[in-house]
Design a protein around this motif. Structure first.
Motif, mmCIF file in Angstrom:
data_model
loop_
_atom_site.group_PDB
_atom_site.id
_atom_site.type_symbol
_atom_site.label_atom_id
_atom_site.label_comp_id
_atom_site.label_asym_id
_atom_site.label_seq_id
_atom_site.Cartn_x
_atom_site.Cartn_y
_atom_site.Cartn_z
ATOM 1 N N LYS A 1 0.694 -1.156 -0.016
ATOM 2 C CA LYS A 1 0.123 0.118 -0.040
ATOM 3 C C LYS A 1 0.860 1.258 0.030
ATOM 4 O O LYS A 1 0.425 2.375 0.504
ATOM 5 C CB LYS A 1 -0.927 -0.036 1.238
ATOM 6 C CG LYS A 1 -2.159 -1.030 1.206
ATOM 7 C CD LYS A 1 -3.011 -1.001 2.317
ATOM 8 C CE LYS A 1 -2.314 -1.629 3.639
ATOM 9 N NZ LYS A 1 -1.751 -2.965 3.854
ATOM 10 N N MET A 2 2.074 1.221 -0.466
ATOM 11 C CA MET A 2 3.066 2.351 -0.477
ATOM 12 C C MET A 2 3.473 2.588 -2.099
ATOM 13 O O MET A 2 3.897 1.760 -2.711
ATOM 14 C CB MET A 2 4.207 1.883 0.244
ATOM 15 C CG MET A 2 5.273 3.058 0.594
ATOM 16 S SD MET A 2 4.713 4.241 1.929
ATOM 17 C CE MET A 2 5.097 3.231 3.414
ATOM 18 N N LEU A 3 3.605 3.729 -2.302
ATOM 19 C CA LEU A 3 4.189 4.071 -3.565
ATOM 20 C C LEU A 3 5.571 5.141 -3.139
ATOM 21 O O LEU A 3 5.351 6.025 -2.394
ATOM 22 C CB LEU A 3 3.396 5.198 -4.363
ATOM 23 C CG LEU A 3 3.304 5.381 -5.800
ATOM 24 C CD1 LEU A 3 3.337 3.941 -6.533
ATOM 25 C CD2 LEU A 3 2.682 6.211 -6.466
ATOM 26 N N ILE A 4 6.575 4.650 -3.537
ATOM 27 C CA ILE A 4 7.931 5.246 -3.015
ATOM 28 C C ILE A 4 8.659 5.750 -4.091
ATOM 29 O O ILE A 4 8.979 5.138 -4.994
ATOM 30 C CB ILE A 4 8.869 3.870 -2.353
ATOM 31 C CG1 ILE A 4 7.865 3.365 -1.313
ATOM 32 C CG2 ILE A 4 10.073 4.507 -1.668
ATOM 33 C CD1 ILE A 4 8.492 1.972 -0.620
ATOM 34 N N VAL A 5 9.290 7.008 -3.918
ATOM 35 C CA VAL A 5 10.282 7.584 -4.838
ATOM 36 C C VAL A 5 11.519 7.584 -4.065
ATOM 37 O O VAL A 5 11.752 8.104 -2.936
ATOM 38 C CB VAL A 5 9.915 8.972 -4.988
ATOM 39 C CG1 VAL A 5 10.785 9.675 -5.800
ATOM 40 C CG2 VAL A 5 8.452 9.119 -5.725
ATOM 41 N N ARG A 6 12.492 6.915 -4.696
ATOM 42 C CA ARG A 6 13.870 6.823 -4.138
ATOM 43 C C ARG A 6 14.921 7.587 -4.898
ATOM 44 O O ARG A 6 14.687 7.559 -6.169
ATOM 45 C CB ARG A 6 14.488 5.222 -3.996
ATOM 46 C CG ARG A 6 13.594 4.144 -3.192
ATOM 47 C CD ARG A 6 14.295 2.955 -3.340
ATOM 48 N NE ARG A 6 13.559 2.152 -2.494
ATOM 49 C CZ ARG A 6 13.433 1.490 -1.230
ATOM 50 N NH1 ARG A 6 14.540 2.397 -0.563
ATOM 51 N NH2 ARG A 6 12.834 0.750 -0.393
ATOM 52 N N PHE A 7 15.614 8.624 -4.218
ATOM 53 C CA PHE A 7 16.515 9.476 -4.858
ATOM 54 C C PHE A 7 17.933 8.831 -5.252
ATOM 55 O O PHE A 7 18.557 8.167 -4.375
ATOM 56 C CB PHE A 7 16.734 10.739 -3.917
ATOM 57 C CG PHE A 7 15.536 11.374 -3.744
ATOM 58 C CD1 PHE A 7 14.468 11.570 -4.774
ATOM 59 C CD2 PHE A 7 15.273 12.235 -2.650
ATOM 60 C CE1 PHE A 7 13.444 12.396 -4.638
ATOM 61 C CE2 PHE A 7 14.222 12.895 -2.259
ATOM 62 C CZ PHE A 7 13.186 12.964 -3.293
#
Length: 388
Positions: free
Chosen positions: A24-30
Motif C-alpha cells: 500500500k505504498m508508492l515510493i520515490v527513491r533518490f
C-alpha cells in the motif's frame, strides 16, 4: 522473501529517481541529492537532505477507523518512524497519506529539450471535495483540533501529488511549482464539474490534499521560474492535470462521459437521484411518470438535455458571482428552463409555450427553489416528448 518480491514492483526511472510500489505504498527513491518542498507534517517545508518520498494508503476510503490512524495527528513522528521501519525506508523522507488505492496511481511525464517533469498522483474526491473558502469543520488550538460543527470530522477524499523535476530549481521556483500544480488540479476539477460537498459551489480541491515536489541538485544553473509563461510551468501543468485525470477515472470512475448527467451538475444544490426522480414524476401524468421512472437515464444523460441544464446552472452561477444582475435573474432562468424543456422534448416549436408555462413557476436563488425549477423544466419537456 518471495512474498516481498511479489508485493514489490519497480514502476520506472524518472530523472535521478526511481519509483516503486510495495503493497500500500508508492515510493520515490533518490539516486542523487534533491531539493524537496512538501506539505508533510514531518519533514515538511524545504529540505535538501531527504532520501526519498512516499505516498501511503492508510485506510479504506469510507467508514474505516484504524487505531494506528490516531497517531497521524497525535504523534506524526512516531507514525512516520513506524512506516519507515516496516518498509525499510530511511527516516529522512517526506510522506503523504491517503485512503486512495496505490494501484490506481497515475504517472505522467512531460519533457522539452533537457527538461523532464513527472507527476505521480493518487486521488479520490467523492466524500471530501470542497471549494476554497467553504466553511471549516475544525479549529486548531495548541496542537489540538477542535470541532466547529456537529461531527467536525474531515471526510475521506484526497488528491496527492508527487512531482519530480530532473533540473535544479531555486527555492523561490520550488514554491512556485506548488502554485502551478494546484492550478492544474483545480482546472481538472472545474472541467469535470466536481461539486463541493460543503457548499453549492464547484470544487477546487479536497480538504486534505497534499503535495511533494523534488528537483535534482545537478549543480547546473538553477531554473528560476515555474509560472505559466515558463516552459517548466507548462510541463508541470500538463503532467499534473494528465495524472489527476487518470487517477480520478480509476479511483472514482470520474470521467467526462460519466459527468454527462443533469444530476451530476445539480448535486451541489442538494439534488439526489430519488428526490429528482420523484420531483419530476409527480409533475407528470401517471402513465408518463411510470415510463419516466423506468427510464430515468434517458432524460438524465441525454446530451442535448445535459447541455441545456448546464446552461441553466452556469447562468445561476453567473448571477451568484455578480456577473449577471439579480434584476434579470427571472428572465434568464425562464429562458434557459424553456431551453431545457425543448431539449428534452425535441419540440423546438414549443419553446414559446414552455417559456409562458415556466413563467408561472417560483424563481429564486434559493437552492430548493432552483432545483424545483429545474425539475419543473424537465417534467414539462418530458410530458411533451412522446406526444405525436
Amino acid at each position: 522473501m518471495k512474498q516481498k518480491e511479489y508485493c514489490h514492483m519497480k514502476l520506472g526511472d524518472y530523472g535521478a529517481a526511481e519509483v516503486h510500489r510495495e503493497r500500500k505504498m508508492l515510493i520515490v527513491r533518490f539516486n542523487r541529492p534533491h531539493r524537496v518542498i512538501s506539505t508533510c507534517r514531518v519533514n515538511g517545508g524545504i529540505h535538501e537532505d531527504l532520501e526519498c518520498l512516499f505516498n501511503h494508503q492508510s485506510c479504506e476510503p469510507a467508514g474505516h477507523s484504524r487505531k494506528e490512524l490516531k497517531t497521524v495527528l497525535s504523534a506524526p513522528e512516531r507514525y512516520l518512524q513506524g512506516l519507515c521501519e516496516r518498509f525499510e525506508l530511511p527516516e529522512k523522507t517526506a510522506s503523504l497519506g491517503t485512503a486512495a488505492n496505490m494501484n490506481y496511481a497515475a504517472i505522467e511525464t512531460k519533457s522539452f529539450k533537457n527538461l523532464e517533469v513527472t507527476a505521480i498522483c493518487t486521488g479520490g474526491v467523492e466524500g471530501n471535495a470542497g471549494r476554497v473558502g467553504d466553511p471549516a469543520s475544525v479549529w486548531e488550538q495548541d496542537g489540538v483540533f477542535e470541532p466547529l460543527e456537529k461531527g467536525g470530522k474531515e471526510l475521506h477524499g484526497t488528491i496527492n501529488t508527487m512531482l519530480l523535476i530532473n533540473r535544479e530549481l531555486t527555492r523561490g521556483a520550488m514554491v512556485r511549482t506548488i502554485m502551478t500544480a494546484t492550478e492544474a488540479k483545480t482546472a481538472v476539477l472545474q472541467e469535470l464539474a466536481v461539486s463541493s460537498r460543503y457548499s453549492d459551489g464547484l470544487a477546487t480541491g479536497t480538504g486534505t490534499d497534499q503535495i511533494a515536489v523534488a528537483c535534482a541538485l545537478t549543480g547546473d544553473t538553477p531554473l528560476t521560474s515555474a509560472g505559466k509563461h515558463a516552459k517548466l510551468g507548462e510541463l508541470i501543468g500538463s503532467a499534473v492535470s494528465g495524472a489527476i485525470r487518470k487517477t480520478l477515472a480509476l479511483q472514482n470512475s470520474l470521467t467526462p462521459g460519466n459527468q454527462r448527467s443533469i444530476l451530476e451538475h445539480i448535486k451541489r444544490f442538494g439534488a439526489g437521484r430519488e428526490h429528482m426522480t420523484e420531483s419530476i414524476a409527480r409533475r407528470l401524468q401517471e402513465e408518463t411518470a411510470a415510463v419516466f421512472r423506468r427510464n430515468f437515464n434517458s432524460l438524465d444523460r441525454d446530451p442535448v438535455a445535459v447541455g441545456a441544464s448546464c446552461s441553466l446552472v452556469h447562468a445561476r452561477d453567473k448571477v451568484a458571482w455578480g456577473i449577471l444582475p439579480q434584476s434579470c435573474m427571472r428572465e434568464i432562468f425562464i429562458m434557459h428552463g424553456a431551453q431545457l424543456a425543448t431539449g428534452i422534448s425535441h419540440r423546438v416549436e414549443r419553446y414559446a409555450d414552455f417559456s409562458r408555462i415556466l413563467s408561472l413557476e417560483p424563481v429564486s436563488m434559493n437552492n430548493h427553489d432552483f432545483l424545483e425549477f429545474v425539475y419543473a423544466s424537465c417534467a414539462l419537456g418530458y410530458s411533451e416528448k412522446w406526444k405525436d
